[in-house]
Design an enzyme around this catalytic site. Structure first.
Site, PDB file in Angstrom:
ATOM      1  N   GLY A  90      87.832  87.481 -60.397  1.00  0.00           N
ATOM      2  CA  GLY A  90      87.648  88.185 -59.132  1.00  0.00           C
ATOM      3  C   GLY A  90      86.720  89.379 -59.227  1.00  0.00           C
ATOM      4  N   PRO A 141      86.240  82.449 -63.010  1.00  0.00           N
ATOM      5  CG  PRO A 141      84.023  81.764 -63.238  1.00  0.00           C
ATOM      6  CD  PRO A 141      85.212  81.647 -62.323  1.00  0.00           C
ATOM      7  CE1 TYR A 188      88.715  76.793 -51.694  1.00  0.00           C
ATOM      8  CE2 TYR A 188      86.588  75.861 -52.255  1.00  0.00           C
ATOM      9  CZ  TYR A 188      87.847  76.278 -52.627  1.00  0.00           C
ATOM     10  OH  TYR A 188      88.233  76.153 -53.938  1.00  0.00           O
ATOM     11  CE  LYS A 190      82.830  93.196 -58.452  1.00  0.00           C
ATOM     12  NZ  LYS A 190      82.088  92.369 -57.477  1.00  0.00           N
TER      13      LYS A 190
END
Length: 340
Positions: free
Chosen positions: A211, A208, A53, A217
């Site tokens: 994305g 969950p 990450y 939206k």
């Protein structure tokens, strides 16, 4: 926040985890620290990260937050990280599930996190070159050394999961699996969820909200723009706008989700999280956010449980539609046919 055992173990985890993939990348350090404190103040205990990450920056950001909090907070937190992929400064040929790579990956993770052990260490994905016996042997040694409390998997298929469960039996505590799982990705239920439940692994679903799709939206008639994941990169990964928007079921799921959310007086994101939170085998849902406002909205799902009618509405809209065999009606009928 509620707490549950992680799989067939005595490790208690909060039902929502804080994913830190954005730390050091999409969220600067100050914002990342603010969100971590916000999450812990809400009763969360699981900090989920990985060596890849932000090229390792995520672990360093988490480590500096832990150092600033002191030992009482470290004792309270369930610290989870992952290894398998090439991280910063590592040759691709040195990646994978080998003893050599996983040992080095774990040692680097511990240094970045500033700790002498992690509570949960997960193999980030199956790797087809290294025998699973070798990967399992590393996990056994890591647990015995005290560097790892519990072991887990991520992104393994059903047969791979079952094989690792068999290899771990009586040797080390394999307690978790972290797959993608949400209302738009229910194929996880074909083999992965049953394998985890049979093997005593708790599910820690990532993505969950698919994305951002399950927040509502994105629109059918307008490609995303602006400061959103798909607005910045419409072709990004598994949630890319083109393929997902072309599926009629995507919009059917979003419509059902909107109906339930409006009736509940909740956001679509909160309802999607609540649905996943109560799926069989799920121990803790991993929240991935970029801003404190997003995290606050997601934490609004804490304590929210859907009733049977709401759950049925969402499951009807989101049900996968496989061919007859092996996962469709004919295959299911064959496996569940009564004796005689």
């Amino acid at each position: 926040m509620e707490h549950r055992p992680l799989g067939r173990s005595g490790l208690a985890v909060s039902t929502y985890s804080l994913g830190t993939m954005t730390f050091g990348a999409e969220a600067d350090e100050a914002t990342s620290h603010r969100m971590t404190s916000q999450y812990v103040d809400a009763g969360g205990v699981v900090l989920e990260t990985a060596d890849v990450y932000a090229g390792g920056l995520s672990e360093s950001v988490v480590g500096r937050w832990l150092a600033a909090q002191g030992s009482r907070t470290r004792d309270r937190v369930v610290l989870a990280t992952k290894g398998r992929f090439p991280s910063r400064g590592v040759e691709p040929r040195d990646a994978g599930g080998s003893r050599r790579n996983l040992r080095r990956s774990l040692e680097r993770s511990l240094r970045r996190l500033g700790v002498d052990h992690v509570d949960l260490y997960q193999v980030h994905a199956y790797e087809q070159v290294t025998p699973m016996e070798e990967t399992a042997g590393f996990l056994e040694d890591a647990v015995r050394s005290g560097m790892v409390g519990y072991a887990g998997l991520s992104n393994y298929t059903g047969w791979q999961t079952a094989t690792m469960v068999a290899l771990a039996a009586g040797r080390f505590p394999l307690v978790s699996h972290q797959p993608q799982y949400n209302l738009l990705v229910r194929e996880t239920e074909y083999e992965i969820v049953p394998a985890c439940r049979a093997g005593g692994l708790g599910l820690l679903p990532w993505s969950p909200l698919a994305g951002g799709w399950l927040t509502g939206k994105y629109r059918r008639d307008a490609r995303p723009t602006g400061a959103t994941r798909l607005g910045e990169d419409p072709g990004r990964g598994m949630e890319a706008y083109g393929p997902r928007s072309a599926r009629e079921q995507t919009w059917e799921v979003l419509a059902a989700l909107g109906e339930v959310a409006e009736a509940r007086g909740a956001t679509m994101a909160q309802v999607a999280l609540a649905w996943l939170h109560d799926r069989p085998g799920v121990a803790s849902v991993v929240l991935g956010v970029r801003t404190p406002e997003q995290l606050e909205g997601n934490l609004g799902a804490v304590g929210l449980h859907l009733d049977e009618a709401e759950t049925a509405r969402l499951e009807e809209a989101s049900a996968p539609t496989p061919a007859d065999y092996p996962y469709g009606p004919a295959g299911v009928a064959q496996r569940t046919r009564a004796l005689g």
